[in-house]
Design a protein around this motif. Sequence first.
Motif, short mmCIF file in Angstrom:
data_model
loop_
_atom_site.label_atom_id
_atom_site.label_comp_id
_atom_site.label_asym_id
_atom_site.label_seq_id
_atom_site.Cartn_x
_atom_site.Cartn_y
_atom_site.Cartn_z
N ARG A 109 -4.41 -5.12 9.04
CA ARG A 109 -3.03 -5.59 9.22
C ARG A 109 -2.16 -5.23 8.01
O ARG A 109 -0.99 -4.87 8.16
CB ARG A 109 -3.00 -7.10 9.47
N GLU B 94 -1.43 -1.50 8.22
CA GLU B 94 -0.44 -1.28 9.28
C GLU B 94 0.96 -1.67 8.80
O GLU B 94 1.94 -0.95 9.06
CB GLU B 94 -0.79 -2.09 10.53
N PHE B 95 1.05 -2.79 8.12
CA PHE B 95 2.33 -3.24 7.56
C PHE B 95 2.89 -2.19 6.60
O PHE B 95 4.07 -1.85 6.66
CB PHE B 95 2.14 -4.58 6.85
N GLU C 283 4.18 0.88 8.51
CA GLU C 283 5.47 0.59 9.12
C GLU C 283 6.58 0.56 8.08
O GLU C 283 7.67 1.11 8.30
CB GLU C 283 5.42 -0.75 9.86
N GLU C 284 6.30 -0.07 6.97
CA GLU C 284 7.29 -0.17 5.90
C GLU C 284 7.67 1.23 5.38
O GLU C 284 8.85 1.54 5.23
CB GLU C 284 6.70 -1.02 4.76
N MET D 174 7.32 4.10 6.95
CA MET D 174 7.94 4.92 7.99
C MET D 174 9.41 4.56 8.17
O MET D 174 10.19 5.38 8.65
CB MET D 174 7.18 4.78 9.31
N GLN D 175 9.82 3.39 7.77
CA GLN D 175 11.23 3.01 7.86
C GLN D 175 12.07 3.73 6.81
O GLN D 175 13.29 3.72 6.89
CB GLN D 175 11.38 1.50 7.71
N LYS E 135 10.34 8.55 13.19
CA LYS E 135 9.25 7.58 13.13
C LYS E 135 8.08 7.99 14.02
O LYS E 135 7.26 7.18 14.38
CB LYS E 135 9.77 6.20 13.52
N LEU F 33 4.55 7.20 12.70
CA LEU F 33 4.11 5.81 12.88
C LEU F 33 3.43 5.64 14.22
O LEU F 33 2.38 5.06 14.33
CB LEU F 33 5.30 4.85 12.75
N LYS F 34 4.06 6.17 15.27
CA LYS F 34 3.47 6.07 16.60
C LYS F 34 2.11 6.75 16.63
O LYS F 34 1.17 6.25 17.20
CB LYS F 34 4.40 6.68 17.64
N LYS G 145 -0.49 4.58 14.89
CA LYS G 145 -0.87 3.39 15.66
C LYS G 145 -1.71 3.73 16.90
O LYS G 145 -2.43 2.91 17.39
CB LYS G 145 0.37 2.62 16.10
#
Length: 133
Positions: free
Chosen positions: A108, A111-112, A115-116, A118-119, A124, A127-128, A131
């Motif tokens: 987790r 993953e966080f 995501e952070e 990729m912003q 993005k 990111l996909k 995941k």
Amino acid sequence: MKAEAKKYTTVDEYISDFPAGTKSKLKELRKIIKKIAPTAEEKISYNMPGYSLNGMLVYFAGYKNHIGFYPTGRGIEAFRKDLTMYKGSKGTVQFPLDEPLPIELISRIVEFRVEENMQKTPGKTALKKAKSV
């Protein structure tokens, strides 16, 4: 053995210098990170394994009694409640060698961080991709 004294050039070289129990946990942590962020660049930074995807994601290191995990200050802060049972500081957490790694929690956190990071960029799709693995 003093891992800090040697200058490492690859993650395999770094991991190979540790005793079997530590080596196993380092390999497990590496596998978790690579599964969640398969396109992240693996490198040695600060003489320890690090992973970069649109900036640094996480680092890890082996020590005599623990595995150090460095998901940056934001990675620690976002999971502060989940990390209360571990020693740590603003940007690090220590996982004792005599306990199983908290795989779900580490996953987790990584993953966080993905995501952070990729912003930080307009596209993005990475990111996909990360995941879906």
